[in-house]
Each structure stands twice: as C-alpha cells, then as structure tokens.
Scaffold this active site. Structure first.
Site, PDB file in Angstrom:
ATOM      1  CB  CYS A  89     -47.644  -6.336 -20.340  1.00  0.00           C
ATOM      2  SG  CYS A  89     -48.253  -4.817 -19.368  1.00  0.00           S
ATOM      3  CD  GLU A  90     -43.038  -2.373 -15.754  1.00  0.00           C
ATOM      4  OE1 GLU A  90     -43.024  -1.442 -15.221  1.00  0.00           O
ATOM      5  OE2 GLU A  90     -41.850  -3.033 -15.699  1.00  0.00           O
ATOM      6  CG  HIS A  91     -48.348  -1.737 -16.593  1.00  0.00           C
ATOM      7  ND1 HIS A  91     -48.141  -0.963 -17.780  1.00  0.00           N
ATOM      8  CD2 HIS A  91     -47.432  -1.209 -15.882  1.00  0.00           C
ATOM      9  CE1 HIS A  91     -47.155  -0.015 -17.570  1.00  0.00           C
ATOM     10  NE2 HIS A  91     -46.895  -0.287 -16.533  1.00  0.00           N
ATOM     11  CG  HIS A  92     -52.535  -5.535 -17.364  1.00  0.00           C
ATOM     12  ND1 HIS A  92     -52.269  -4.416 -18.122  1.00  0.00           N
ATOM     13  CD2 HIS A  92     -53.607  -5.071 -16.488  1.00  0.00           C
ATOM     14  CE1 HIS A  92     -52.739  -3.576 -17.927  1.00  0.00           C
ATOM     15  NE2 HIS A  92     -53.805  -3.479 -16.826  1.00  0.00           N
ATOM     16  CD  GLN A 130     -43.450  -1.785 -28.283  1.00  0.00           C
ATOM     17  OE1 GLN A 130     -44.676  -2.341 -28.024  1.00  0.00           O
ATOM     18  NE2 GLN A 130     -43.318  -1.085 -29.420  1.00  0.00           N
ATOM     19  CG  HIS A 158     -48.694  -4.323 -26.054  1.00  0.00           C
ATOM     20  ND1 HIS A 158     -47.925  -4.066 -24.891  1.00  0.00           N
ATOM     21  CD2 HIS A 158     -47.982  -3.758 -27.005  1.00  0.00           C
ATOM     22  CE1 HIS A 158     -46.830  -3.698 -25.371  1.00  0.00           C
ATOM     23  NE2 HIS A 158     -46.930  -3.221 -26.652  1.00  0.00           N
ATOM     24  CB  CYS A 160     -52.675  -5.804 -21.528  1.00  0.00           C
ATOM     25  SG  CYS A 160     -51.296  -4.581 -22.136  1.00  0.00           S
TER      26      CYS A 160
END
Length: 201
Positions: A89-92, A130, A158, A160
């Site tokens: 995941c690019e956020h976390h 995703q 996920h 996260c």
C-alpha cells in the site's frame, strides 16, 4: 518470442548501499541499536527485500504481453483466475495480498497465459492502491491485445486495516474494471462473474 522479455534480479550495489544507510538511520530513530548483533545485517536485508517488492518499476508490462502474442481466431473468453498477488500500500507501505481474476475476449490475437500472471505481478510489485492496480492491469491488456473486452477483479486483504487503524481482521476489498463487451453485454459479464466464483476440485 520469449527472448524479447527476460526477468532480471534487481541487485544494484549502489542503490542497496544507499538504502542500507537509510534503514540503519531509521532503526536508530525508532530507538534501536543498529550495531547490535541481531540487527547488523538487517538494513541490507531490508534494502534487498524492498528492491524485490518494488521490482515492477524496472519492468515493462506491455513488453511482457508483446513478447508472446500469437494470431488466433478464438472468439470466446480466456480467463486466468486466482492469480496470487502481493503488493505494498502506497499510504503506509504495508502489504496487501489476495487474488486477481483476469479475462479477455480475443479479437484475432492471444497471449501466453503466463504473461497475464506476469502483468499482474509487474503492477503489483510497485507501491499501489488496489483501485489503480485493477485499472492498470485492464488497460495494459487492452492496449497490447486490442481484444473485444477485458475484465479484471481483485480480491485483497490490507494489513493497514488489520494491523493498525481500525484493526478489522476479517475485512476484504473487491475491485473491478471492465472494457468492451464486458461493459456492454450483461450476459458476458455475468458469465465472467460465475466462472470466477466457481471452485474447481
């Protein structure tokens, strides 16, 4: 045609060295001692792991498909289901993982079945969300083969959401993307959905 596309292990010493320095600094900022025995080689291991987990940046998904394209007048659905995928995941930068189901209806050209799985792998091995991953797989196959339609469904969990934040252990996310006859023909779309839900024994 396979000689046009070769998988290569990403092991650039300069990049590994720079990443190793950053990960050693991160360990120190987290309150650890990067010089203690158990962590001495950790920065380098993490550097190599991250290069592997993001190796999709160094690959060309269109070239993967085009390395094995063949003329064929088959006009029915081609489905590759239950393709395992692992991404970050690019956020976390925490993992998400699951399965992709990919189908297309040829319009004079087909590709090797393994190339479909390799395209999924190529896009998954990047920092992702995703939703975008689903669309990228669809658009790549559409551009490379120009089929009558493409369908992609991804089901993933996920970390996260499981390890942090709301901590919902059983949550899962499903995304879909369609082109051509999968959009215009309800019957074709329903056939696809039925096939991916069917469990073979």
């Amino acid at each position: 045609m396979d000689e046009l596309y070769r998988k290569e292990e990403i092991c650039d010493p300069e990049t590994i060295g720079k990443l190793r320095e950053h990960y050693a600094a991160i360990l120190g900022l987290l309150g650890e001692d990067p010089q203690r025995e158990g962590l001495l080689k950790t920065p380098e291991r993490v550097a190599k792991a991250m290069l592997f987990l993001t190796k999709g940046y160094a690959e060309d998904p269109l070239q993967i498909i085009r390395s094995a394209m063949f003329r064929e007048e088959y006009k029915q659905m081609v489905l590759v289901k239950d393709i395992e995928l692992y991404s970050l995941c690019e956020h976390h930068m925490l993992p998400f993982y699951g399965k992709a189901h990919v189908a297309y209806i040829p319009n004079g050209r087909i590709t090797g079945l393994s190339k479909i799985a390799r395209v999924v792998e190529c896009f998954a091995r990047r920092l992702q969300v995703q939703e975008r991953l689903t669309v990228q797989i669809r658009d790549c196959i559409q551009e490379a083969l120009d089929p009558m339609g493409v369908a992609v469904v991804i089901e993933a969990s996920h970390m996260c959401m499981r390890m942090r934040g709301v901590e919902k252990q059983e949550s899962a996310t499903t995304t879909s993307a369609f082109t051509g006859v999968f959009l215009t023909s309800q019957r074709t779309r329903e056939e696809f959905m039925t096939l991916i839900s069917h469990q073979y024994r």
